[in-house]
Scaffold this motif. Structure first.
Motif, mmCIF file in Angstrom:
data_model
loop_
_atom_site.group_PDB
_atom_site.id
_atom_site.type_symbol
_atom_site.label_atom_id
_atom_site.label_comp_id
_atom_site.label_asym_id
_atom_site.label_seq_id
_atom_site.Cartn_x
_atom_site.Cartn_y
_atom_site.Cartn_z
ATOM 1 N N ALA A 64 0.868 -1.452 -0.068
ATOM 2 C CA ALA A 64 -0.125 -0.393 -0.112
ATOM 3 C C ALA A 64 0.575 1.596 -0.278
ATOM 4 O O ALA A 64 0.059 2.373 -0.293
ATOM 5 N N GLY A 65 1.776 1.341 0.709
ATOM 6 C CA GLY A 65 2.827 2.465 0.490
ATOM 7 C C GLY A 65 2.767 3.111 -1.100
ATOM 8 O O GLY A 65 3.822 4.147 -1.264
ATOM 9 N N SER A 66 3.235 2.121 -2.249
ATOM 10 C CA SER A 66 3.534 2.168 -3.354
ATOM 11 C C SER A 66 2.364 3.211 -4.363
ATOM 12 O O SER A 66 2.485 3.744 -5.744
ATOM 13 N N TYR A 67 1.237 3.139 -3.292
ATOM 14 C CA TYR A 67 0.010 3.533 -3.560
ATOM 15 C C TYR A 67 -1.015 5.005 -2.960
ATOM 16 O O TYR A 67 -0.795 5.413 -1.488
ATOM 17 N N THR A 68 -1.360 5.202 -4.161
ATOM 18 C CA THR A 68 -1.892 7.160 -2.700
ATOM 19 C C THR A 68 -3.246 7.172 -3.232
ATOM 20 O O THR A 68 -3.510 6.254 -4.694
ATOM 21 N N LEU A 69 -4.374 7.964 -2.997
ATOM 22 C CA LEU A 69 -5.649 7.715 -2.970
ATOM 23 C C LEU A 69 -6.283 9.164 -3.610
ATOM 24 O O LEU A 69 -5.826 9.660 -1.757
ATOM 25 N N ILE A 70 -6.309 9.620 -4.401
ATOM 26 C CA ILE A 70 -6.405 10.958 -4.290
ATOM 27 C C ILE A 70 -7.643 11.240 -4.972
ATOM 28 O O ILE A 70 -8.631 11.187 -6.188
ATOM 29 N N ASP A 71 -9.060 11.883 -4.144
ATOM 30 C CA ASP A 71 -10.446 12.081 -4.546
ATOM 31 C C ASP A 71 -11.156 10.668 -4.954
ATOM 32 O O ASP A 71 -11.849 10.266 -6.419
ATOM 33 N N GLY A 72 -11.228 9.001 -4.170
ATOM 34 C CA GLY A 72 -11.695 8.422 -4.742
ATOM 35 C C GLY A 72 -10.952 7.433 -5.746
ATOM 36 O O GLY A 72 -10.504 6.545 -5.927
ATOM 37 N N LYS A 73 -9.309 7.831 -6.627
ATOM 38 C CA LYS A 73 -8.873 7.708 -7.186
ATOM 39 C C LYS A 73 -7.625 6.285 -6.807
ATOM 40 O O LYS A 73 -6.746 7.578 -6.211
ATOM 41 N N LEU A 74 -7.080 5.224 -7.550
ATOM 42 C CA LEU A 74 -5.918 5.268 -6.765
ATOM 43 C C LEU A 74 -5.283 5.775 -7.929
ATOM 44 O O LEU A 74 -4.885 5.324 -8.805
ATOM 45 N N PHE A 75 -3.349 5.651 -7.813
ATOM 46 C CA PHE A 75 -3.096 6.313 -8.183
ATOM 47 C C PHE A 75 -1.425 5.309 -8.054
ATOM 48 O O PHE A 75 -1.310 5.324 -6.134
ATOM 49 N N ARG A 76 -0.186 5.047 -9.021
ATOM 50 C CA ARG A 76 0.887 3.807 -7.946
ATOM 51 C C ARG A 76 1.960 4.916 -8.168
ATOM 52 O O ARG A 76 2.276 6.229 -9.662
ATOM 53 N N GLN A 77 2.848 5.437 -6.921
ATOM 54 C CA GLN A 77 4.041 6.118 -6.902
ATOM 55 C C GLN A 77 5.137 5.213 -7.448
ATOM 56 O O GLN A 77 5.116 4.507 -6.485
ATOM 57 N N GLY A 78 5.981 5.824 -7.549
ATOM 58 C CA GLY A 78 7.476 5.238 -7.963
ATOM 59 C C GLY A 78 8.460 5.964 -8.246
ATOM 60 O O GLY A 78 8.764 7.559 -8.091
ATOM 61 N N TYR A 79 9.936 5.452 -7.825
ATOM 62 C CA TYR A 79 11.097 5.652 -8.089
ATOM 63 C C TYR A 79 11.706 6.951 -9.242
ATOM 64 O O TYR A 79 12.018 7.588 -9.191
ATOM 65 N N THR A 80 11.373 5.736 -10.315
ATOM 66 C CA THR A 80 12.007 5.926 -11.528
ATOM 67 C C THR A 80 10.921 6.257 -12.778
ATOM 68 O O THR A 80 10.690 7.119 -13.770
ATOM 69 N N HIS A 81 9.347 6.434 -12.060
ATOM 70 C CA HIS A 81 8.121 7.247 -13.257
ATOM 71 C C HIS A 81 7.511 8.149 -13.030
ATOM 72 O O HIS A 81 7.366 7.721 -10.942
ATOM 73 N N PRO A 82 6.784 8.889 -13.147
ATOM 74 C CA PRO A 82 6.047 9.711 -12.349
ATOM 75 C C PRO A 82 5.013 8.994 -11.884
ATOM 76 O O PRO A 82 4.593 7.662 -11.972
ATOM 77 N N VAL A 83 3.539 10.065 -10.945
ATOM 78 C CA VAL A 83 2.666 9.094 -10.755
ATOM 79 C C VAL A 83 1.437 8.418 -11.940
ATOM 80 O O VAL A 83 1.429 8.847 -12.981
ATOM 81 N N LEU A 84 1.551 6.859 -12.230
ATOM 82 C CA LEU A 84 0.307 6.428 -12.910
ATOM 83 C C LEU A 84 -0.555 6.498 -12.367
ATOM 84 O O LEU A 84 -0.869 5.874 -10.830
ATOM 85 N N THR A 85 -1.590 6.708 -13.742
ATOM 86 C CA THR A 85 -2.997 6.114 -12.640
ATOM 87 C C THR A 85 -3.300 4.995 -12.536
ATOM 88 O O THR A 85 -2.903 4.021 -13.654
ATOM 89 N N CYS A 86 -3.896 4.574 -11.865
ATOM 90 C CA CYS A 86 -4.231 2.326 -12.027
ATOM 91 C C CYS A 86 -5.634 2.786 -12.581
ATOM 92 O O CYS A 86 -6.760 3.754 -12.315
ATOM 93 N N VAL A 87 -5.589 1.756 -13.008
ATOM 94 C CA VAL A 87 -6.554 1.061 -13.960
ATOM 95 C C VAL A 87 -6.968 -0.397 -14.365
ATOM 96 O O VAL A 87 -5.840 -1.134 -14.428
ATOM 97 N N SER A 88 -8.651 -0.967 -14.522
ATOM 98 C CA SER A 88 -8.359 -2.026 -14.862
ATOM 99 C C SER A 88 -9.661 -2.279 -15.601
ATOM 100 O O SER A 88 -10.122 -1.178 -15.938
ATOM 101 N N GLY A 89 -9.577 -3.484 -16.534
ATOM 102 C CA GLY A 89 -11.133 -4.180 -16.719
ATOM 103 C C GLY A 89 -10.394 -3.661 -18.628
ATOM 104 O O GLY A 89 -9.542 -3.932 -18.666
ATOM 105 N N ASP A 90 -12.071 -3.082 -19.106
ATOM 106 C CA ASP A 90 -12.464 -2.744 -20.513
ATOM 107 C C ASP A 90 -11.369 -1.359 -20.663
ATOM 108 O O ASP A 90 -10.988 -1.762 -22.026
ATOM 109 N N LEU A 91 -11.015 -0.975 -19.588
ATOM 110 C CA LEU A 91 -10.259 0.888 -19.893
ATOM 111 C C LEU A 91 -8.672 0.324 -20.408
ATOM 112 O O LEU A 91 -8.384 1.068 -20.829
ATOM 113 N N CYS A 92 -8.103 -1.486 -19.929
ATOM 114 C CA CYS A 92 -6.698 -1.585 -20.263
ATOM 115 C C CYS A 92 -6.719 -2.213 -21.597
ATOM 116 O O CYS A 92 -5.812 -1.056 -22.088
ATOM 117 N N THR A 93 -7.725 -2.573 -21.919
ATOM 118 C CA THR A 93 -8.044 -3.196 -24.258
ATOM 119 C C THR A 93 -8.459 -1.511 -23.996
ATOM 120 O O THR A 93 -6.727 -1.898 -25.529
#
Length: 146
Positions: A64-93
């Protein structure tokens, strides 16, 4: 000026509310709650609720330390890349289709496609496998491959 007259003076739809009598009621039904890979992280970050299974709860708490929740949306943070928006399902396709077949139609391979997804700002855990499957199933890539 005649051409823009219709743009500014269009009819606005009206919403009418009718009163209910004493015995009538208005029922609202929720269709379905979709559980995705993001749901345990969202619940943990918002309310500190963990899963019932100890092994999965421990994994969610550890990661959970790699993720942050902003306005109900989940984002992944990392060292070598910017904050990424987490997606799932049909949006991935849809993301894979746009980046692989998109406007430029570059039809890149699986490794380049997964890096393009990260550069576009998206993340999901099975991204590399999904990129591999999408690139292998692309009909044009199979026709024109070496």
């Amino acid at each position: 000026m005649d051409w823009c007259w219709g743009l500014f003076h269009q009819k606005v739809p009206k919403i009418r509310v009718y009163g209910l009598s004493g015995e009538e009621s208005l029922d609202v039904l929720q269709v379905a709650i979709v559980e995705t890979w993001m749901t345990p992280y969202q619940r943990y970050l918002a309310d500190r609720m963990l899963l019932a299974e100890p092994a999965k709860a421990k994994a969610v708490k550890r990661n959970a330390g790699s993720y942050t929740l902003i306005d109900g949306k989940l984002f992944r943070q990392g060292y070598t890349h910017p904050v990424l928006t987490c997606v799932s399902g049909d949006l991935c396709t849809c993301i894979l289709a746009e980046l692989h077949d998109g406007i430029c139609g570059s039809h890149v391979g699986q490794r380049s496609l997964s890096l393009k997804v990260v550069r576009a700002g998206y993340y999901w855990p099975t991204m590399k496998e999904d990129c591999m499957r999408y690139a292998q199933r692309c009909e044009q890539c199979q026709k024109h491959a070496d």
